[in-house]
Design an enzyme around this catalytic site. Sequence first.
Site, PDB file in Angstrom:
ATOM      1  N   SER A 144       0.847  -1.209   0.000  1.00  0.00           N
ATOM      2  CA  SER A 144       0.000   0.000   0.000  1.00  0.00           C
ATOM      3  C   SER A 144       0.879   1.255   0.000  1.00  0.00           C
ATOM      4  O   SER A 144       2.060   1.181   0.345  1.00  0.00           O
ATOM      5  CB  SER A 144      -0.856  -0.012   1.267  1.00  0.00           C
ATOM      6  OG  SER A 144      -1.341   1.285   1.565  1.00  0.00           O
ATOM      7  N   TYR A 157      -3.293   0.127  10.092  1.00  0.00           N
ATOM      8  CA  TYR A 157      -3.149  -0.291   8.680  1.00  0.00           C
ATOM      9  C   TYR A 157      -1.731   0.023   8.188  1.00  0.00           C
ATOM     10  O   TYR A 157      -1.080  -0.818   7.560  1.00  0.00           O
ATOM     11  CB  TYR A 157      -4.192   0.446   7.855  1.00  0.00           C
ATOM     12  CG  TYR A 157      -4.268   0.089   6.401  1.00  0.00           C
ATOM     13  CD1 TYR A 157      -3.643   0.890   5.438  1.00  0.00           C
ATOM     14  CD2 TYR A 157      -4.978  -1.021   5.968  1.00  0.00           C
ATOM     15  CE1 TYR A 157      -3.735   0.576   4.087  1.00  0.00           C
ATOM     16  CE2 TYR A 157      -5.075  -1.333   4.616  1.00  0.00           C
ATOM     17  CZ  TYR A 157      -4.451  -0.526   3.678  1.00  0.00           C
ATOM     18  OH  TYR A 157      -4.537  -0.828   2.341  1.00  0.00           O
TER      19      TYR A 157
HETATM   20  P1  NAP Z   1     -11.818  -4.978  -0.074  1.00  0.00           P
HETATM   21  O1  NAP Z   1     -12.718  -4.440  -1.100  1.00  0.00           O
HETATM   22  O2  NAP Z   1     -12.140  -4.697   1.351  1.00  0.00           O
HETATM   23  O3  NAP Z   1     -11.606  -6.553  -0.283  1.00  0.00           O
HETATM   24  C1  NAP Z   1     -10.796  -7.232   0.629  1.00  0.00           C
HETATM   25  C2  NAP Z   1     -11.204  -8.683   0.521  1.00  0.00           C
HETATM   26  O4  NAP Z   1     -10.549  -9.439   1.549  1.00  0.00           O
HETATM   27  C3  NAP Z   1     -12.701  -8.835   0.754  1.00  0.00           C
HETATM   28  O5  NAP Z   1     -13.214  -9.859  -0.064  1.00  0.00           O
HETATM   29  C4  NAP Z   1     -12.723  -9.203   2.206  1.00  0.00           C
HETATM   30  O6  NAP Z   1     -13.893  -9.842   2.620  1.00  0.00           O
HETATM   31  C5  NAP Z   1     -11.533 -10.154   2.271  1.00  0.00           C
HETATM   32  N1  NAP Z   1     -11.149 -10.432   3.659  1.00  0.00           N
HETATM   33  C6  NAP Z   1     -11.169  -9.583   4.707  1.00  0.00           C
HETATM   34  N2  NAP Z   1     -10.771 -10.207   5.810  1.00  0.00           N
HETATM   35  C7  NAP Z   1     -10.493 -11.491   5.459  1.00  0.00           C
HETATM   36  C8  NAP Z   1     -10.031 -12.644   6.175  1.00  0.00           C
HETATM   37  N3  NAP Z   1      -9.789 -12.598   7.493  1.00  0.00           N
HETATM   38  N4  NAP Z   1      -9.851 -13.804   5.488  1.00  0.00           N
HETATM   39  C9  NAP Z   1     -10.129 -13.868   4.160  1.00  0.00           C
HETATM   40  N5  NAP Z   1     -10.570 -12.820   3.421  1.00  0.00           N
HETATM   41  C10 NAP Z   1     -10.732 -11.647   4.075  1.00  0.00           C
HETATM   42  O7  NAP Z   1     -10.353  -4.470  -0.357  1.00  0.00           O
HETATM   43  P2  NAP Z   1      -9.654  -3.976  -1.707  1.00  0.00           P
HETATM   44  O8  NAP Z   1      -9.800  -2.499  -1.813  1.00  0.00           O
HETATM   45  O9  NAP Z   1     -10.011  -4.855  -2.872  1.00  0.00           O
HETATM   46  O10 NAP Z   1      -8.155  -4.270  -1.252  1.00  0.00           O
HETATM   47  C11 NAP Z   1      -7.587  -5.546  -1.419  1.00  0.00           C
HETATM   48  C12 NAP Z   1      -6.184  -5.419  -0.870  1.00  0.00           C
HETATM   49  O11 NAP Z   1      -5.540  -4.280  -1.453  1.00  0.00           O
HETATM   50  C13 NAP Z   1      -6.164  -5.193   0.642  1.00  0.00           C
HETATM   51  O12 NAP Z   1      -5.033  -5.843   1.186  1.00  0.00           O
HETATM   52  C14 NAP Z   1      -5.973  -3.670   0.751  1.00  0.00           C
HETATM   53  O13 NAP Z   1      -5.341  -3.329   1.972  1.00  0.00           O
HETATM   54  C15 NAP Z   1      -5.070  -3.412  -0.403  1.00  0.00           C
HETATM   55  N6  NAP Z   1      -5.063  -2.052  -0.926  1.00  0.00           N
HETATM   56  C16 NAP Z   1      -6.226  -1.451  -1.315  1.00  0.00           C
HETATM   57  C17 NAP Z   1      -6.134  -0.170  -1.874  1.00  0.00           C
HETATM   58  C18 NAP Z   1      -7.332   0.592  -2.327  1.00  0.00           C
HETATM   59  O14 NAP Z   1      -7.178   1.802  -2.581  1.00  0.00           O
HETATM   60  N7  NAP Z   1      -8.500  -0.029  -2.456  1.00  0.00           N
HETATM   61  C19 NAP Z   1      -4.897   0.440  -2.061  1.00  0.00           C
HETATM   62  C20 NAP Z   1      -3.740  -0.221  -1.620  1.00  0.00           C
HETATM   63  C21 NAP Z   1      -3.839  -1.475  -1.078  1.00  0.00           C
HETATM   64  P3  NAP Z   1     -14.952  -8.883   3.416  1.00  0.00           P
HETATM   65  O15 NAP Z   1     -15.755  -8.219   2.333  1.00  0.00           O
HETATM   66  O16 NAP Z   1     -15.729  -9.836   4.278  1.00  0.00           O
HETATM   67  O17 NAP Z   1     -14.143  -7.877   4.244  1.00  0.00           O
HETATM   68  C1  GCO Z   2      -6.838   5.320   3.291  1.00  0.00           C
HETATM   69  C2  GCO Z   2      -6.972   4.374   2.131  1.00  0.00           C
HETATM   70  C3  GCO Z   2      -5.625   3.800   1.770  1.00  0.00           C
HETATM   71  C4  GCO Z   2      -5.807   2.863   0.621  1.00  0.00           C
HETATM   72  C5  GCO Z   2      -4.510   2.303   0.187  1.00  0.00           C
HETATM   73  C6  GCO Z   2      -3.567   3.345  -0.319  1.00  0.00           C
HETATM   74  O1  GCO Z   2      -7.734   5.329   4.138  1.00  0.00           O
HETATM   75  O2  GCO Z   2      -5.831   6.048   3.304  1.00  0.00           O
HETATM   76  O3  GCO Z   2      -7.879   3.323   2.424  1.00  0.00           O
HETATM   77  O4  GCO Z   2      -5.081   3.148   2.867  1.00  0.00           O
HETATM   78  O5  GCO Z   2      -6.622   1.787   0.981  1.00  0.00           O
HETATM   79  O6  GCO Z   2      -3.928   1.478   1.138  1.00  0.00           O
HETATM   80  O7  GCO Z   2      -2.474   2.670  -0.917  1.00  0.00           O
END
Ligand code: NAP
Ligand code: GCO
Length: 263
Positions: A144, A157
Site C-alpha cells: 500500500s 493499517y
Molecule cells: P476490499 O474491497 O475490502 O476486499 C478485501 C477482501 O478481503 C474482501 O473480499 C474481504 O472480505 C476479504 N477479507 C477480509 N478479511 C479477510 C479474512 N480474514 N480472510 C479472508 N478474506 C478476508 O479491499 P480492496 O480495496 O479490494 O483491497 C484488497 C487489498 O488491497 C487489501 O489488502 C488492501 O489493503 C489493499 N489495498 C487497497 C487499496 C485501495 O485503494 N483499495 C490500495 C492499496 C492497497 P470482506 O468483504 O468480508 O471484508
Molecule cells: C486510506 C486508504 C488507503 C488505501 C490504500 C492506499 O484510508 O488512506 O484506504 O489506505 O486503501 O492502502 O495505498
Amino acid sequence: MVNFSLEGKIALVTGASYGIGFAIATAFAEAGATIVFNDINRELVDKGLAAYKEKGIEAHGYVCDVTDEEGVNRFIAQVTGEIGVIDILVNNAGIIKRIPMHEMSAAEFRQVIDIDLNGPFIVSKAVIPHMIKKGHGKIINVCSMMSELGRETVSAYAAAKGGLKMLTKNICSEYGQYNIQCNGIGPGYIATPQTAPLRERGSDGSRHPFDSFIIAKTPAARWGTPEDLAGPAVFLASEASNFVNGHILYVDGGILAYIGKQP
Ligand code: NAP
Ligand code: GCO
Ligand code: CA
C-alpha cells in the site's frame, strides 16, 4: 522471447471475491492460470464464483479466514490434493479501520494487524514448503501507499502494511535460494468498496474532500481502478520477473513521486 504466460500455473489469490483480488485473479486467468480463491464466508465465495463465471472463468472458491492457522493449513492441503501445488500466491485479503489512534482500542489495532500482516505470514508459511518441493514459486504481497507513508486515522493499517513490506523482503531473503520470488505490489488509491467512504459525493454532488485531495496528489489526476493492477501483477507472477525479488512495485499513478498540485 520473454515469458509473461501463466499457462499451467495454479494461482491462489486470497480475499478475491471482488475488488483488487478479483481483478488480479481475472488477469491471471486470462494469462492461462487456474484460479483458486478464498473469502471469509460462503456468501462472498458464491458471489465471487458467479462473478468469475460471468467472465468465463471456472474458479475454485473456498471459505477460509486467513488469520486461522489451522483452517489455512487444512485449506492449503485441500487445494493441493484437489487441484495441485500452488505456483503463485497473492496475499490480497485485508481490511482497514479508520480511527484516530488515541481512540482506537488495542483489540481493533490487533484485528487489522492480524488480517493484514499475520494472515500473509500464515498463508505464505503454509504454501512455501510445497513451492520448495516443486522447485519454484511466486509470492506477491499486496502492500500500500501506507507501506511508505502515514496519515491520520490509519495507524494500524500503516503498521501492518509497513510490516508486510519487510515480510516481503524477508521471504525474498530466506527463500530466494529455492527459486521462490517474493515481491510486493503497492496500489495507490484504487476505487473499490474499501475506499468508497473516501469518494462519497456530497448531497450537492460535490467531491469528498479526500477525493479532491487524491486527485491533486496524483499526477494521473484520477483514482486507480483494480484493472490498473492487472499487468503489473501478471508481470510479477510470470517467469519474466524471475530475477526480480524483494521489490515493492508501486502502481500509484505517480503519487509517491509527486509533491502534489498547488491548491
Ligand atoms: P476490499 O474491497 O475490502 O476486499 C478485501 C477482501 O478481503 C474482501 O473480499 C474481504 O472480505 C476479504 N477479507 C477480509 N478479511 C479477510 C479474512 N480474514 N480472510 C479472508 N478474506 C478476508 O479491499 P480492496 O480495496 O479490494 O483491497 C484488497 C487489498 O488491497 C487489501 O489488502 C488492501 O489493503 C489493499 N489495498 C487497497 C487499496 C485501495 O485503494 N483499495 C490500495 C492499496 C492497497 P470482506 O468483504 O468480508 O471484508
Ligand atoms: C486510506 C486508504 C488507503 C488505501 C490504500 C492506499 O484510508 O488512506 O484506504 O489506505 O486503501 O492502502 O495505498
Ligand atoms: Ca473489506
